[in-house]
Design a protein around this motif. Structure first.
Motif, mmCIF file in Angstrom:
data_model
loop_
_atom_site.group_PDB
_atom_site.id
_atom_site.type_symbol
_atom_site.label_atom_id
_atom_site.label_comp_id
_atom_site.label_asym_id
_atom_site.label_seq_id
_atom_site.Cartn_x
_atom_site.Cartn_y
_atom_site.Cartn_z
ATOM 1 N N GLU A 1 0.977 -1.121 -0.010
ATOM 2 C CA GLU A 1 0.051 0.176 0.086
ATOM 3 C C GLU A 1 0.795 1.433 -0.028
ATOM 4 O OE1 GLU A 1 -3.887 -1.435 2.696
ATOM 5 O OE2 GLU A 1 -2.054 -0.368 3.743
ATOM 6 N N ARG A 2 0.349 2.337 -0.250
ATOM 7 C CA ARG A 2 0.775 3.606 -0.109
ATOM 8 C C ARG A 2 0.212 4.456 0.783
ATOM 9 N NH1 ARG A 2 2.325 5.454 -6.404
ATOM 10 N NH2 ARG A 2 4.008 3.591 -6.782
ATOM 11 N N THR A 3 0.606 5.306 1.800
ATOM 12 C CA THR A 3 0.399 6.176 2.781
ATOM 13 C C THR A 3 0.933 7.565 2.518
ATOM 14 O OG1 THR A 3 -0.708 6.182 5.116
ATOM 15 C CG2 THR A 3 1.450 5.573 4.636
ATOM 16 N N PHE A 4 0.335 8.382 3.092
ATOM 17 C CA PHE A 4 0.524 9.886 3.087
ATOM 18 C C PHE A 4 1.091 10.343 4.542
ATOM 19 C CE2 PHE A 4 -0.213 14.604 3.785
ATOM 20 C CZ PHE A 4 0.906 14.905 2.859
ATOM 21 N N SER A 5 2.159 11.068 4.661
ATOM 22 C CA SER A 5 2.739 11.168 5.696
ATOM 23 C C SER A 5 3.268 12.771 5.779
ATOM 24 C CB SER A 5 3.961 10.273 5.970
ATOM 25 O OG SER A 5 4.975 11.007 7.124
ATOM 26 N N ILE A 6 3.173 13.522 6.980
ATOM 27 C CA ILE A 6 3.558 14.740 7.336
ATOM 28 C C ILE A 6 4.554 14.655 8.353
ATOM 29 C CG2 ILE A 6 3.091 17.268 7.517
ATOM 30 C CD1 ILE A 6 0.414 16.670 6.551
ATOM 31 N N LEU A 7 5.866 15.089 8.279
ATOM 32 C CA LEU A 7 6.740 15.594 9.380
ATOM 33 C C LEU A 7 6.327 16.928 9.786
ATOM 34 C CD1 LEU A 7 10.054 13.925 8.107
ATOM 35 C CD2 LEU A 7 8.173 12.769 8.963
ATOM 36 N N LYS A 8 5.781 17.098 10.857
ATOM 37 C CA LYS A 8 5.087 18.538 11.289
ATOM 38 C C LYS A 8 6.070 19.503 11.599
ATOM 39 C CE LYS A 8 0.589 16.467 12.511
ATOM 40 N NZ LYS A 8 -0.314 16.076 13.559
ATOM 41 N N PRO A 9 5.755 20.768 11.995
ATOM 42 C CA PRO A 9 6.457 21.871 12.148
ATOM 43 C C PRO A 9 7.447 21.641 13.300
ATOM 44 C CG PRO A 9 4.309 22.921 11.536
ATOM 45 C CD PRO A 9 4.379 21.294 11.582
ATOM 46 N N ASP A 10 6.911 21.127 14.524
ATOM 47 C CA ASP A 10 7.759 20.789 15.544
ATOM 48 C C ASP A 10 8.917 19.702 15.385
ATOM 49 O OD1 ASP A 10 5.455 18.353 15.678
ATOM 50 O OD2 ASP A 10 6.851 17.851 16.859
ATOM 51 N N ALA A 11 8.647 18.956 14.356
ATOM 52 C CA ALA A 11 9.894 18.109 13.724
ATOM 53 C C ALA A 11 10.864 18.684 13.047
ATOM 54 C CB ALA A 11 9.287 16.877 13.156
ATOM 55 N N THR A 12 10.108 19.616 12.253
ATOM 56 C CA THR A 12 11.343 20.490 11.212
ATOM 57 C C THR A 12 12.168 21.283 12.137
ATOM 58 O OG1 THR A 12 9.926 21.987 10.395
ATOM 59 C CG2 THR A 12 10.161 20.101 9.251
ATOM 60 N N LYS A 13 11.502 21.907 13.149
ATOM 61 C CA LYS A 13 11.980 22.909 13.967
ATOM 62 C C LYS A 13 13.248 22.286 14.731
ATOM 63 C CE LYS A 13 10.646 26.180 17.372
ATOM 64 N NZ LYS A 13 9.420 26.854 18.234
ATOM 65 N N ARG A 14 12.805 21.113 15.321
ATOM 66 C CA ARG A 14 13.931 20.449 16.143
ATOM 67 C C ARG A 14 14.954 19.802 15.526
ATOM 68 N NH1 ARG A 14 10.695 17.333 20.116
ATOM 69 N NH2 ARG A 14 9.209 17.621 18.471
ATOM 70 N N ASN A 15 14.912 19.939 14.187
ATOM 71 C CA ASN A 15 16.070 19.038 13.103
ATOM 72 C C ASN A 15 15.772 17.487 13.215
ATOM 73 O OD1 ASN A 15 17.628 19.698 11.219
ATOM 74 N ND2 ASN A 15 19.495 19.730 12.604
ATOM 75 N N LEU A 16 14.524 16.920 13.471
ATOM 76 C CA LEU A 16 14.434 15.741 13.596
ATOM 77 C C LEU A 16 14.177 14.824 12.367
ATOM 78 C CD1 LEU A 16 12.295 15.920 17.084
ATOM 79 C CD2 LEU A 16 14.633 15.028 16.647
ATOM 80 N N THR A 17 14.091 15.304 11.169
ATOM 81 C CA THR A 17 13.380 14.897 10.188
ATOM 82 C C THR A 17 14.444 13.403 9.499
ATOM 83 O OG1 THR A 17 14.590 16.114 8.494
ATOM 84 C CG2 THR A 17 12.473 16.773 9.079
#
Ligand code: ADP
Ligand code: MG
Length: 140
Positions: free
Chosen positions: A4-20
């Protein structure tokens, strides 16, 4: 079980803390392949439409403000049973209730700033993927 395929978002709290990168490692170690990915600044209109199902909820306005507060990384993930598999490794919406080892238990700051989004059904996965990606951007 099916691929299957699913959609994901790494949210602003994750980008802000350099967690991607750390979150992507969790996804890949769980057998999910990142077959499309881009970093975007979501507009208010995009966030309102994306979370339209929650329009009547008390937290809607705050949620839209949070999702537009910084960059996000939108992704398409592919793998065996990807929709349920991702929901499992994400953990519960409220990190206080998320199982140990899940992404939200490890990284989320709060019930709102909970680091990741994942589609909750096959129908929503297809709609959400098409909302953010052209077919040519997805390379499986
Ligand atoms: P999930 O992301 O686990 O599918 P929902 O679809 O119920 O959760 O909610 C969408 C998003 O709205 C959550 O991921 C979270 O960011 C935010 N949210 C949900 N419930 C609350 C709440 N009670 N207060 C603030 N924000 C919330
Ligand atoms: Mg949801």
């Amino acid at each position: 079980m099916a691929i299957e395929r699913t959609f994901s978002i790494l949210k602003p709290d994750a980008t802000k803390r350099n967690l991607t990168g750390r979150i992507n490692t969790c996804l890949e170690e769980a057998g999910l392949r990142i077959i499309a990915q881009k970093r975007i600044q979501m507009s208010t209109a995009q966030a309102e439409q994306f979370y339209g199902v929650h329009r009547e909820r008390g937290f809607f306005h705050e949620l839209v403000t949070f999702m537009t507060s910084g960059p996000v990384v939108v992704q398409v993930l592919e793998g065996e049973d990807a929709i349920a598999a991702y929901r499992n490794i994400m953990g519960a919406t409220n990190p206080a209730q998320a199982a140990a080892g899940t992404i939200r238990a490890q990284f989320a700051e709060s019930i709102e700033a909970n680091s990741v989004h994942g589609s909750d059904s096959a129908e929503n996965a297809a709609t959400e993927i098409a909302y953010f990606f052209a077919g040519t951007e997805i390379v499986g």
